[in-house]
Design a protein around this motif. Structure first.
Motif, PDB file in Angstrom:
ATOM      1  N   VAL A 271      -4.081   3.901   0.657  1.00  0.00           N
ATOM      2  CA  VAL A 271      -4.872   3.772   1.878  1.00  0.00           C
ATOM      3  C   VAL A 271      -3.989   4.106   3.081  1.00  0.00           C
ATOM      4  CG1 VAL A 271      -6.448   2.026   0.954  1.00  0.00           C
ATOM      5  CG2 VAL A 271      -4.321   1.308   2.062  1.00  0.00           C
ATOM      6  N   PRO A 272      -4.593   4.451   4.234  1.00  0.00           N
ATOM      7  CA  PRO A 272      -3.795   4.667   5.449  1.00  0.00           C
ATOM      8  C   PRO A 272      -3.099   3.384   5.898  1.00  0.00           C
ATOM      9  CG  PRO A 272      -5.983   5.650   5.660  1.00  0.00           C
ATOM     10  CD  PRO A 272      -6.008   4.799   4.422  1.00  0.00           C
ATOM     11  N   THR A 273      -2.027   3.553   6.667  1.00  0.00           N
ATOM     12  CA  THR A 273      -1.263   2.402   7.152  1.00  0.00           C
ATOM     13  C   THR A 273      -2.113   1.402   7.937  1.00  0.00           C
ATOM     14  OG1 THR A 273       0.829   3.621   7.156  1.00  0.00           O
ATOM     15  CG2 THR A 273       0.672   1.731   8.628  1.00  0.00           C
ATOM     16  N   PRO A 274      -3.055   1.840   8.793  1.00  0.00           N
ATOM     17  CA  PRO A 274      -3.869   0.847   9.519  1.00  0.00           C
ATOM     18  C   PRO A 274      -4.595  -0.131   8.602  1.00  0.00           C
ATOM     19  CG  PRO A 274      -4.146   2.996  10.518  1.00  0.00           C
ATOM     20  CD  PRO A 274      -3.337   3.215   9.273  1.00  0.00           C
ATOM     21  N   LEU A 275      -4.934   0.279   7.386  1.00  0.00           N
ATOM     22  CA  LEU A 275      -5.607  -0.651   6.480  1.00  0.00           C
ATOM     23  C   LEU A 275      -4.648  -1.707   5.951  1.00  0.00           C
ATOM     24  CD1 LEU A 275      -7.628   1.836   6.554  1.00  0.00           C
ATOM     25  CD2 LEU A 275      -8.485   0.919   4.401  1.00  0.00           C
ATOM     26  N   LEU A 276      -3.354  -1.363   5.842  1.00  0.00           N
ATOM     27  CA  LEU A 276      -2.371  -2.394   5.513  1.00  0.00           C
ATOM     28  C   LEU A 276      -2.285  -3.400   6.652  1.00  0.00           C
ATOM     29  CD1 LEU A 276       0.051  -3.444   3.709  1.00  0.00           C
ATOM     30  CD2 LEU A 276       1.497  -2.161   5.283  1.00  0.00           C
TER      31      LEU A 276
ATOM     32  N   MET B 269       4.308  -0.778   3.551  1.00  0.00           N
ATOM     33  CA  MET B 269       3.608   0.492   3.310  1.00  0.00           C
ATOM     34  C   MET B 269       4.622   1.525   2.862  1.00  0.00           C
ATOM     35  SD  MET B 269       0.613   2.101   3.722  1.00  0.00           S
ATOM     36  CE  MET B 269       0.136   3.839   3.570  1.00  0.00           C
ATOM     37  N   VAL B 270       4.380   2.159   1.731  1.00  0.00           N
ATOM     38  CA  VAL B 270       5.237   3.251   1.266  1.00  0.00           C
ATOM     39  C   VAL B 270       4.736   4.536   1.918  1.00  0.00           C
ATOM     40  CG1 VAL B 270       6.090   4.532  -0.727  1.00  0.00           C
ATOM     41  CG2 VAL B 270       5.662   2.070  -0.914  1.00  0.00           C
ATOM     42  N   THR B 271       5.482   5.043   2.884  1.00  0.00           N
ATOM     43  CA  THR B 271       5.048   6.225   3.631  1.00  0.00           C
ATOM     44  C   THR B 271       6.208   6.788   4.430  1.00  0.00           C
ATOM     45  OG1 THR B 271       3.462   7.060   5.267  1.00  0.00           O
ATOM     46  CG2 THR B 271       4.315   4.857   5.629  1.00  0.00           C
ATOM     47  N   ALA B 272       6.110   8.073   4.740  1.00  0.00           N
ATOM     48  CA  ALA B 272       7.027   8.696   5.698  1.00  0.00           C
ATOM     49  C   ALA B 272       6.239   9.200   6.899  1.00  0.00           C
ATOM     50  CB  ALA B 272       7.811   9.835   5.053  1.00  0.00           C
ATOM     51  N   SER B 273       5.016   8.674   7.067  1.00  0.00           N
ATOM     52  CA  SER B 273       4.192   8.951   8.245  1.00  0.00           C
ATOM     53  C   SER B 273       3.978  10.447   8.433  1.00  0.00           C
ATOM     54  CB  SER B 273       4.834   8.305   9.477  1.00  0.00           C
ATOM     55  OG  SER B 273       3.988   8.392  10.595  1.00  0.00           O
ATOM     56  N   HIS B 274       4.425  10.981   9.576  1.00  0.00           N
ATOM     57  CA  HIS B 274       4.182  12.382   9.937  1.00  0.00           C
ATOM     58  C   HIS B 274       5.271  13.315   9.431  1.00  0.00           C
ATOM     59  CE1 HIS B 274       6.925  10.703  12.896  1.00  0.00           C
ATOM     60  NE2 HIS B 274       7.347  11.923  13.127  1.00  0.00           N
ATOM     61  N   ASN B 275       6.293  12.795   8.780  1.00  0.00           N
ATOM     62  CA  ASN B 275       7.430  13.623   8.385  1.00  0.00           C
ATOM     63  C   ASN B 275       7.081  14.566   7.225  1.00  0.00           C
ATOM     64  OD1 ASN B 275       8.685  11.413   9.993  1.00  0.00           O
ATOM     65  ND2 ASN B 275      10.541  12.478   9.438  1.00  0.00           N
ATOM     66  N   PRO B 276       7.942  15.560   6.956  1.00  0.00           N
ATOM     67  CA  PRO B 276       7.645  16.553   5.908  1.00  0.00           C
ATOM     68  C   PRO B 276       7.468  15.934   4.526  1.00  0.00           C
ATOM     69  CG  PRO B 276       9.416  17.331   7.339  1.00  0.00           C
ATOM     70  CD  PRO B 276       9.168  15.908   7.714  1.00  0.00           C
TER      71      PRO B 276
ATOM     72  N   HIS C 170      10.128  13.797   2.532  1.00  0.00           N
ATOM     73  CA  HIS C 170      10.559  12.517   3.067  1.00  0.00           C
ATOM     74  C   HIS C 170       9.681  11.390   2.513  1.00  0.00           C
ATOM     75  CE1 HIS C 170      12.694  15.118   5.811  1.00  0.00           C
ATOM     76  NE2 HIS C 170      13.214  14.095   6.462  1.00  0.00           N
ATOM     77  N   ASN C 171      10.229  10.172   2.540  1.00  0.00           N
ATOM     78  CA  ASN C 171       9.436   8.989   2.214  1.00  0.00           C
ATOM     79  C   ASN C 171      10.173   7.764   2.736  1.00  0.00           C
ATOM     80  OD1 ASN C 171       7.271   7.464   1.136  1.00  0.00           O
ATOM     81  ND2 ASN C 171       7.120   8.901  -0.571  1.00  0.00           N
ATOM     82  N   GLY C 172       9.506   6.631   2.670  1.00  0.00           N
ATOM     83  CA  GLY C 172      10.133   5.421   3.184  1.00  0.00           C
ATOM     84  C   GLY C 172       9.180   4.244   3.188  1.00  0.00           C
ATOM     85  N   PHE C 173       9.460   3.265   4.076  1.00  0.00           N
ATOM     86  CA  PHE C 173       8.728   2.005   4.059  1.00  0.00           C
ATOM     87  C   PHE C 173       8.510   1.500   5.495  1.00  0.00           C
ATOM     88  CE2 PHE C 173      11.759   2.445   0.614  1.00  0.00           C
ATOM     89  CZ  PHE C 173      10.935   2.386  -0.505  1.00  0.00           C
ATOM     90  N   LYS C 174       7.254   1.153   5.807  1.00  0.00           N
ATOM     91  CA  LYS C 174       6.932   0.453   7.039  1.00  0.00           C
ATOM     92  C   LYS C 174       6.684  -1.008   6.687  1.00  0.00           C
ATOM     93  CE  LYS C 174       4.993   4.198   9.838  1.00  0.00           C
ATOM     94  NZ  LYS C 174       3.802   4.701  10.569  1.00  0.00           N
TER      95      LYS C 174
ATOM     96  N   ALA D 200       0.860  -1.183   0.000  1.00  0.00           N
ATOM     97  CA  ALA D 200       0.000   0.000   0.000  1.00  0.00           C
ATOM     98  C   ALA D 200       0.893   1.229   0.000  1.00  0.00           C
ATOM     99  CB  ALA D 200      -0.927  -0.001   1.211  1.00  0.00           C
ATOM    100  N   ARG D 201       0.286   2.401  -0.215  1.00  0.00           N
ATOM    101  CA  ARG D 201       1.076   3.634  -0.223  1.00  0.00           C
ATOM    102  C   ARG D 201       0.252   4.789   0.281  1.00  0.00           C
ATOM    103  NH1 ARG D 201      -0.183   7.110  -4.498  1.00  0.00           N
ATOM    104  NH2 ARG D 201      -1.277   6.214  -6.289  1.00  0.00           N
ATOM    105  N   ASP D 202       0.965   5.844   0.733  1.00  0.00           N
ATOM    106  CA  ASP D 202       0.279   7.058   1.160  1.00  0.00           C
ATOM    107  C   ASP D 202       0.139   8.009  -0.029  1.00  0.00           C
ATOM    108  OD1 ASP D 202       2.686   8.386   0.805  1.00  0.00           O
ATOM    109  OD2 ASP D 202       3.120   8.631   2.930  1.00  0.00           O
TER     110      ASP D 202
END
Length: 845
Positions: free
Chosen positions: A462-467, A482-489, A492-496, A431-433
């Motif tokens: 979708v949001p991370t909780p749905l993953l 999950m492709v996301t950087a969560s709360h960061n600016p 930024h990007n990354g992977f959970k 999934a991705r943000d």
């Protein structure tokens, strides 16, 4: 030389006793045999080299590129067709559920027109894109071209199919320069299964345009066509592009439609092949072959010239001998007959060099070309920078374009695909943000996963909780990324990562980098599928959470991915929702997606007070964190929210464990104990918290930054959306305002998180030095995560952030004076270690 021959053979002349004759001289202007031989060999080698280069280019570059482009185009068309099918299936299901409502059947049976109209209007308002919803009692539908949308023969045919309970696929028709989609469903009596009537829905086909554009914008031209058994395809919707490749056609399941995708320059640019390296290898081989042929031509020409010279010398000696003997010399003698160059004998080794020997082959050259290709791949892959700092305590994260690139995403995909198969999962859920670069990173992440032979189940934006929900509920896999950087600016990007149903620890995250560097990667060919997980997620929460009254809320999604689902979820639960910043914009134009920063909550506070809402909900960039605002504009930080959750959950589960982090208020432990639970203080971070909850069997966990973990009636992962739903349920049952509910819980003066910027590489060392050298008197020292000192009248904390380059401080005390004393003490001790530290005191106000 002719005159000399004539002198010896002229009978009118006297014959000398002896003759001294000069050897023959090569006539001027005659081309050297060496030059002829070199040119011939070079031309032959050049022709062969050109053919080899052209053949390699066609088979290794053009063919592979075309095959890869066709595969990518097929993938894009298939995903789009699947998206349309899923959307239409959801609409069809909604229509069928409406047609199955008992009250609708009763109204239809009683021919209660007023009740029917009320039901129809309500359903039409719930159905996105619905232009008109109509209900026809059985046998009453008639042609009517005066109404809009009109009832024509095609609509009558669909209604007839519904009344006969036969399959009636959606059909599109162009009416008043607008494409409309008609869908029908029978209203069936429960006992006799007789048809009372038919529900007919007219949708604007334009609602499908975003589905065509999704993940395809800029990649090519995508078109939705309608095609029946007879007749040419008709275009319904087309997303503009500049196609440069043949189109790929994929039918849309359960419809008369098909998706046509033609790749554009951007998608062509994504096709990569190693054929260039093979071509380079062939070119080098060709250069070597031409040089070798020039050398051989020179050798061969030299041999031919030497043979001619030897022959000429032998002939001249014969002439001299004949002349000395006084004999006539005639040009008809065999020794003066010319021999063609092809009559020259060629040595065996020369045959091999010219490839004239049928047994001569070139296996060594082929091996060299393959070795060159492999080494080129190795060089290309080893040149990709894999920064150690992006592999953090909870996830993989860094600045896009500098630390997180599409190449890094590909390598991470390879490592995770291999690891998933190691833990027994042959599929990774992806999934991705909504960040601007998440689509590209997701594309290359998926490519990397598929290259290992691991399959991909893509659940989209979708949001991370749905993953997390997907890994818990789907039989396909317990692993996901999950492709996301969560709360960061925004840059930024990354992977959970979830692997085998568990979030990765710090050691597990760092092992991903080790796997990449050691090339412990599987190879294979996986397949990608898509699934819409949103309906399952909403239905599961809807069946779990029940509200006792009307609740009005404001949702601030920070223009991040929670805006896709949050308003829809809470409207389904029965809330009156005021959306704020719920439009997706990966540049986060209104404020950063971090609700733990008090400044970011000011627009939410203002909107809650403006509309008189019961509460405000602030979600972070990927939806796993939550901060709440009361009607009076007070911020309820998550450690205080945990008090209410603990009181509710522990009361129904006496003795339950509750885990919270070192940044949480000291009053939380007292509330947990007084409610009959067992408090457990632990490290900050969603991964350590989840691991501790699994270890202790806790039903509730949370941390000050906003991650709340509920195992009671839920799955135990951090979910800001579900936590908000449970909070609203509690508030609706208590019959008090949120301010009144929290007035019963103890509260002391405290600061929010105070962030002190420090170099990434030195933040942990600074905390270690503070632990060793800091002088904090008789306070109770806790070094579980950073340094926390508890005193009788308050506490203070300094820890290194695991997600960014800064230290985090927080303080709480019985009164403002004690709070100020604590802050001054910690700052003084920090500056004893590093006098350059700068603290933004506005954060402490």
């Amino acid at each position: 030389m002719t005159e000399q021959f004539q002198k010896f053979s002229d009978p009118g002349r006297s014959k000398p006793k002896s003759a001294e004759v000069d050897p023959p001289v090569e006539p001027k202007g005659k081309i050297s045999p060496v030059l002829v031989s070199v040119l011939a060999c070079v031309v032959l080698a050049a022709a062969l080299s050109s053919w080899l280069c052209y053949h390699t280019y066609q088979t290794q570059i053009v063919a592979q590129r075309d095959a890869q482009l066709a595969e990518l185009s097929q993938q894009r068309a298939s995903l789009t067709a699947q998206n349309i099918h899923l959307y239409m299936a959801r609409v069809s299901e909604a229509i069928a559920q409406f047609a199955d409502k008992p009250l609708l059947k009763t109204a239809l049976e009683a021919n209660d027109e007023t009740q029917l109209q009320r039901f129809v209007a309500g359903f039409q308002g719930q159905l996105d894109g619905a232009l008109k919803v109509r209900v026809f009692p059985r046998g009453t539908a008639r042609l009517d071209n005066d109404i809009y949308p009109p009832i024509r023969f095609s609509e009558l045919e669909l209604i007839g199919l519904a009344e006969r309970q036969e399959v009636a696929l959606p059909e599109a028709a162009r009416i008043n320069n607008e494409w409309l989609i008609t869908m029908v469903a029978p209203v069936v009596q429960d006992n006799t299964r007789l048809v009372y009537g038919t529900v007919m829905v007219s949708l604007r086909a334009a609602v499908l345009a975003p589905l065509l554009a999704q993940n395809n914008t800029g990649l090519g031209q995508v078109t939705l066509q309608q095609v029946f058994d007879t007749g040419a395809p008709t275009t319904l919707i087309s997303v503009a592009g500049a196609p440069v490749a043949p189109a790929v056609v994929v039918p849309v399941k359960d419809s008369h439609w098909q998706v046509v995708f033609a790749a554009g320059p951007a998608l062509v640019a994504q096709t990569g092949t190693n054929g260039l390296w093979q071509l380079a290898g062939v070119a080098l081989g060709c250069i070597f072959l031409i040089a070798l042929s020039a050398w051989f031509g020179r050798q061969l020409g030299t041999r031919i010239a030497a043979a001619r010279e030897d022959k000429a010398k032998g002939t001249w000696k014969t002439i001299q001998a004949v002349a000395s003997a006084g004999k006539d010399v005639a040009f008809t003698d065999p020794i003066f007959q010319r021999r063609d160059i092809l009559d020259v004998e060629i040595a065996n080794e020369d045959e091999a060099l010219l490839a004239l020997d049928e047994k001569a082959q070139k296996p060594e050259q082929t091996i060299k070309d393959e070795q060159l290709d492999d080494s080129a791949n190795e060089t290309e892959q080893s040149s990709i920078a894999i920064s150690e700092t992006i592999f953090r305590a909870y996830d993989i994260r860094g600045i896009y374009g500098r630390e997180i690139t599409k190449d890094v995403a590909y390598l991470v995909g390879q490592a995770l695909g291999s690891e998933a198969m190691d833990v027994g999962d042959d599929t990774l859920i992806v999934a991705r943000d909504a960040r601007l670069h998440s689509p590209q990173l997701t594309e290359f992440l998926i490519r990397g996963i598929l290259s290992t032979g691991c399959h991909v189940l893509n659940i989209g934006t979708v949001p991370t909780p749905l993953l997390y929900f997907a890994t818990e509920t789907l039989a396909d896999s317990g692993s996901g990324v999950m492709v996301t950087a969560s709360h960061n600016p925004a840059d930024h990007n990354g992977f959970k990562v979830v692997m085998g149903g568990k979030c990765r620890s710090e050691e597990d995250i760092k092992a991903i980098r080790s796997r990449i560097l050691s090339k412990n990667i599987y190879t294979g060919s996986g397949e990608e599928r898509r699934k819409d997980i949103v309906p399952d997620y909403i239905n599961t929460i809807f069946s779990d959470v029940a509200l006792a009254g009307d609740i009005s809320i404001v949702i601030d999604a920070a223009n991040a991915v929670p805006g896709v689902i949050a308003p829809r979820l809470f409207e389904e639960l029965g809330c009156h929702v005021t959306p704020l910043n719920c439009e997706l914009d990966g540049s986060f134009p209104n404020h950063s997606p971090d609700p733990s920063i008090e400044e970011n909550l000011q627009p939410l506070i203002a909107k809650v007070q403006e509309v008189g809402a019961d509460l405000g909900i602030a979600l972070d960039g990927d939806g796993d964190r939550l901060v709440v605002v009361t009607p009076q504009g007070k911020i309820l930080w998550p450690d205080r929210l945990l008090m209410l959750f603990a009181k509710d959950i522990v009361a129904r589960n006496p003795g339950a464990d509750v885990v919270f982090d070192v940044k949480s208020t000291r009053h939380l432990a007292n509330v947990i104990t007084s409610s009959g639970g067992r408090p457990i203080i632990w490290k900050t971070g969603h991964s350590p918290m989840k691991l501790k909850m699994a270890e202790s069997g806790a039903l509730l966990g949370g941390e000050y930054s906003g991650h709340i973990f509920i195992k009671d009636r839920w799955y135990g992962f951090d979910d800001g959306l579900y936590a908000a739903a449970r909070l609203i349920e509690i508030v609706s049952l208590q019959g008090q305002t949120l301010d009144e509910v929290f007035a019963d819980f103890p509260e002391s003066p405290s600061t929010p998180e105070i962030r002190v910027s420090v170099p990434e590489e030195s933040k942990f060392a600074l905390v270690e030095q503070l632990i060793e050298r800091g002088e904090f008197g008789d306070g109770k020292k806790t070094t579980l995560d950073g340094l926390r000192i508890d005193y009788s009248n308050g506490w203070g904390l300094v820890r290194a952030s695991n997600t960014s380059a800064h230290l985090t401080m927080r303080f709480e005390a019985d009164d403002e004076a004690s709070l100020h004393t604590l802050k001054a003490l910690f700052v003084r001790q920090l500056r004893e270690i590093d006098s350059t530290l700068k603290i933004d005191w506005d954060q402490t106000n």
